[in-house]
Design a protein around this motif. Sequence first.
Motif, PDB file in Angstrom:
ATOM      1  N   LEU A 157       0.835  -1.198   0.000  1.00 44.98           N
ATOM      2  CA  LEU A 157       0.000   0.000   0.000  1.00 44.98           C
ATOM      3  C   LEU A 157       0.873   1.251   0.000  1.00 44.98           C
ATOM      4  O   LEU A 157       2.089   1.188   0.196  1.00 44.98           O
ATOM      5  CB  LEU A 157      -0.915  -0.017   1.218  1.00 44.98           C
ATOM      6  CG  LEU A 157      -1.866  -1.225   1.324  1.00 44.98           C
ATOM      7  CD1 LEU A 157      -2.598  -1.207   2.653  1.00 44.98           C
ATOM      8  CD2 LEU A 157      -2.849  -1.247   0.161  1.00 44.98           C
ATOM      9  N   ASN A 192       2.408  -0.346   4.284  1.00 48.80           N
ATOM     10  CA  ASN A 192       1.819  -1.558   4.827  1.00 48.80           C
ATOM     11  C   ASN A 192       1.585  -2.561   3.703  1.00 48.80           C
ATOM     12  O   ASN A 192       1.548  -2.200   2.523  1.00 48.80           O
ATOM     13  CB  ASN A 192       0.504  -1.244   5.540  1.00 48.80           C
ATOM     14  CG  ASN A 192       0.720  -0.493   6.838  1.00 48.80           C
ATOM     15  OD1 ASN A 192       1.755  -0.637   7.485  1.00 48.80           O
ATOM     16  ND2 ASN A 192      -0.255   0.316   7.228  1.00 48.80           N
ATOM     17  N   ILE A 217      -0.460  -6.065   1.974  1.00 48.68           N
ATOM     18  CA  ILE A 217      -1.651  -6.884   1.859  1.00 48.68           C
ATOM     19  C   ILE A 217      -1.224  -8.258   1.342  1.00 48.68           C
ATOM     20  O   ILE A 217      -0.567  -8.372   0.300  1.00 48.68           O
ATOM     21  CB  ILE A 217      -2.679  -6.262   0.908  1.00 48.68           C
ATOM     22  CG1 ILE A 217      -3.242  -4.969   1.493  1.00 48.68           C
ATOM     23  CG2 ILE A 217      -3.814  -7.245   0.619  1.00 48.68           C
ATOM     24  CD1 ILE A 217      -4.128  -5.172   2.716  1.00 48.68           C
ATOM     25  N   LYS A 250      -3.731  -7.921   6.386  1.00 47.46           N
ATOM     26  CA  LYS A 250      -3.011  -6.656   6.313  1.00 47.46           C
ATOM     27  C   LYS A 250      -1.941  -6.647   7.392  1.00 47.46           C
ATOM     28  O   LYS A 250      -2.198  -6.951   8.552  1.00 47.46           O
ATOM     29  CB  LYS A 250      -3.948  -5.463   6.507  1.00 47.46           C
ATOM     30  CG  LYS A 250      -3.245  -4.115   6.338  1.00 47.46           C
ATOM     31  CD  LYS A 250      -4.227  -2.950   6.431  1.00 47.46           C
ATOM     32  CE  LYS A 250      -3.499  -1.616   6.243  1.00 47.46           C
ATOM     33  NZ  LYS A 250      -4.430  -0.459   6.300  1.00 47.46           N
ATOM     34  N   SER A 303      -6.954  -9.342   9.760  1.00 44.56           N
ATOM     35  CA  SER A 303      -7.147 -10.355   8.722  1.00 44.56           C
ATOM     36  C   SER A 303      -8.611 -10.752   8.690  1.00 44.56           C
ATOM     37  O   SER A 303      -9.327 -10.646   9.688  1.00 44.56           O
ATOM     38  CB  SER A 303      -6.267 -11.590   8.978  1.00 44.56           C
ATOM     39  OG  SER A 303      -6.599 -12.200  10.218  1.00 44.56           O
ATOM     40  N   ILE A 362      -9.137   0.182   1.990  1.00 47.59           N
ATOM     41  CA  ILE A 362      -7.894  -0.120   2.704  1.00 47.59           C
ATOM     42  C   ILE A 362      -8.134  -0.728   4.077  1.00 47.59           C
ATOM     43  O   ILE A 362      -7.216  -1.268   4.700  1.00 47.59           O
ATOM     44  CB  ILE A 362      -7.014   1.133   2.830  1.00 47.59           C
ATOM     45  CG1 ILE A 362      -7.753   2.240   3.579  1.00 47.59           C
ATOM     46  CG2 ILE A 362      -6.552   1.604   1.471  1.00 47.59           C
ATOM     47  CD1 ILE A 362      -6.882   3.453   3.865  1.00 47.59           C
ATOM     48  N   GLY A 391     -10.415  -3.138   4.451  1.00 49.31           N
ATOM     49  CA  GLY A 391     -10.968  -4.469   4.219  1.00 49.31           C
ATOM     50  C   GLY A 391     -12.453  -4.487   3.972  1.00 49.31           C
ATOM     51  O   GLY A 391     -13.049  -5.569   3.899  1.00 49.31           O
TER      52      GLY A 391
END
Length: 526
Positions: A198, A202, A204, A223, A233, A275, A277
Amino acid sequence: MKAKPLFLILIACLLVIVSTSTAQQTVFNKVYYLDEGIHVLGSDTSPDKGYVMVGKKYDDTGHLIKIDSAGSVEWTRQLSGTGNYAEIDDVVCNPDSTIVTAGFVYSMPDALITVIKWDKYGDTLWSVNLEGLASIEDIRIRKSSTGGYLIVASNSFYYSLSNVSTLALKINENGDLMWSKTYTSNDYMIFLTSVGELSDNNLILTGYRRNNETNRDDLLIIKTDENGNVLWSEALSESVSYIGSEGVDIAVTQDGIVLFANFYNNNSGLIKLDINGGPVWAINNFLNINSIWTNSRGTLSGTPDGGFVLISPGFMEGQLLKADDTGTPQWLQAVFMDAVDVAISSDGGYMVFGNGPIYGVKTAPDYIPQIGAYKTDETGNSSECVYPLIQQSELYTAIFENFNTLASDIGNPVSTTLSINSFTLSIEDTCVAFTGGIKETEKQCTRLNIYPNPTSGLFSINIANGLIEKPDKLVIISPSGNIIYSTTDPSCLRNGVNPGYLPDGIYLVRLISGNGAYTGKLLIRH
């Protein structure tokens, strides 16, 4: 004073000529052969407008192949270790023309993840080998915006005494290990298939979780921070995942992520998440992920227009799909091989890589594995190896549930001996499913024209030169490679072919005559 307008006109004409010439796109198809057989597993576009392929040779070595923009081989490398098997699964090309590959070697009794950096001539700059998994597959490598490389890998076995089934790690630009994590959860094993980064650095991760009691798989997304520590998650819930699901690949967008999702009822599609989820949209594109020759599930990439291009393998053929930023298909092409990867070319088209031969069509010599590379234009059109399919899609609601995932450090660099050599490939301008083999100069099979195509049943045939001597036999071959219709009646050339009811799908039609054999692809749609 009068020369100035003329000068401007000449400049304008020159710009038009340059614009027109740069807009033209080359299409071609190549097949690469070796006596022992060879397959591709991953690819990338190089800064010089060429491409790099990696994969496995059937003498138990891995390979790295550099080709130019026209598909001609520039150089090759093969990789072997001290054990009895090696392969290279994925590759990224850097702006400075260096290349980084990720694969594995067996250094008995361990399987080692092997990451190698190469210069543009195929000489090694550094290599690093890491332990941690008993047997390895599903290796993906991605560049990190902070420098270095992100890699995920999973066990090739669905069981593990230690419950260690996957690794995620980061290597810096010098080949030093920054961190390495495994991910576990009570009652589940976790398998990772891809990684994305990202804008805040961070990460994914996607893949699937496997229930230890039911053996059911569910698409999983995790993440983490930039060091691989879990932030959250979640898993796709049972209510929408049919009989099982998995995450195949990730494309990061400005406002979230898009997942390439595979459902175990032979459907697949795209899911957009923010971002945090949260689901934004989900669309099923009904693509078939069923690789013949490899464990490949396909790949997903963002395109310069904000959309997406994905490749999925399939029995008898792969599919190349271009979608807009909402996941809606713009076009869909059938790719006549077991497609595994697609690279965006410098002219706006696509280079599709895959494997053959296709079952049901004999290739020479025998059924030796081979690589196909088909170059298309920006709409996916190409030669006889690629043809359009009817687009089908439907929106649905993707429901996710929170899932507890634990991360722990695992894996250490180890030393091992690697052997690297060059080898020679043979090339033909043909499709992997067409008869023709190593170092042959004459094609033994030409194209059979079929119309209407697609059809619901009755169809007519002819060949390019219009001359067929002694039409001896016509057969239709199913997607599973079985002959499901056969006739020796020559009247089929005049009256058409009526094979009766055939289920929707893609079939091979093969005509044998006194002066050769002719093959075409038939699409049945009711």
